[in-house]
Design an enzyme around this catalytic site. Structure first.
Site, PDB file in Angstrom:
ATOM      1  N   ALA A 108       0.846  -1.194   0.000  1.00  0.00           N
ATOM      2  CA  ALA A 108       0.000   0.000   0.000  1.00  0.00           C
ATOM      3  C   ALA A 108       0.876   1.238   0.000  1.00  0.00           C
ATOM      4  CB  ALA A 108      -0.922   0.005   1.217  1.00  0.00           C
ATOM      5  N   ASP A 109       0.268   2.339  -0.394  1.00  0.00           N
ATOM      6  CA  ASP A 109       0.932   3.633  -0.311  1.00  0.00           C
ATOM      7  C   ASP A 109      -0.141   4.677  -0.049  1.00  0.00           C
ATOM      8  OD1 ASP A 109       3.732   4.793  -0.717  1.00  0.00           O
ATOM      9  OD2 ASP A 109       2.457   6.222  -1.768  1.00  0.00           O
TER      10      ASP A 109
END
Length: 190
Positions: free
Chosen positions: A68-69
């Site tokens: 994720a970011d």
């Protein structure tokens, strides 16, 4: 099947623990500085896709990898992790009394499934207490989070209203991930 969280984020790890998901945490290095866009949505998508490509290198182990970011957007101006206390203060000044968006791109890859989601958590903030800003900056906690946003502690008392998807604001679309894990289990059993 083993689940690997390809992130060093303690907030993401805590979200998985809170939902009873067993995992191993491993850092995946992707050079976000190589991304030249200033558009928050495009940036977070490209950063997550880059991490997903790195995750594919680990897939030989027959495991599920989650990456994720997140970035913060205030008036469509992107805020990543602050590089200095001065930049952190600038980020907080821009957020003060305004609406913030935490854009989170979450992805899962397994031998049989690839899932990617870009979601937005919105919060309208009250004005920050100047003495609390100073304490927060001194604590150094702001260094761990995009836009210095920590919904789990510093920002929490200042939320006037928000969207319902708090996990997105904390850095991982857990609801979407749970659906993808269920789908992956069904596909694997076929």
């Amino acid at each position: 099947m083993e689940l690997i969280l390809g992130s060093q984020s303690s907030a993401r790890a805590n979200l998985l623990k809170e939902h009873g998901i067993k995992f191993e945490q491993k850092a995946l290095y992707f050079d976000e500085e190589s991304l030249k866009t200033t558009d928050p949505r495009e940036f977070v998508y490209l950063a997550c896709k880059g991490k997903l490509e790195k995750a594919k290198e680990l897939l030989a182990n027959n495991c599920v990898i989650v990456v994720a970011d997140s970035v913060v957007s205030v008036d469509n101006r992107m805020q990543r992790k602050a590089q200095s206390k001065r930049e952190a203060l600038e980020f907080l000044k821009r957020q003060n009394g305004n609406e913030i968006e935490v854009l989170t791109c979450s992805a899962l890859i397994s031998p049989k499934l690839e899932w990617l989601d870009l979601s937005v958590f919105r919060a309208r903030l009250k004005a920050f207490d100047p003495s609390e800003i100073e304490k927060y900056l001194e604590s150094g906690l702001w260094q761990e989070s995009a836009g210095c946003v920590r919904l789990e502690d510093f920002h929490r008392p200042y939320i006037k209203s928000s969207s319902k998807n708090l996990s997105v604001g904390l850095g991982l679309n857990v609801e979407g991930l749970l659906g993808a894990l269920k789908l992956g289990a069904k596909i694997a059993s076929l």
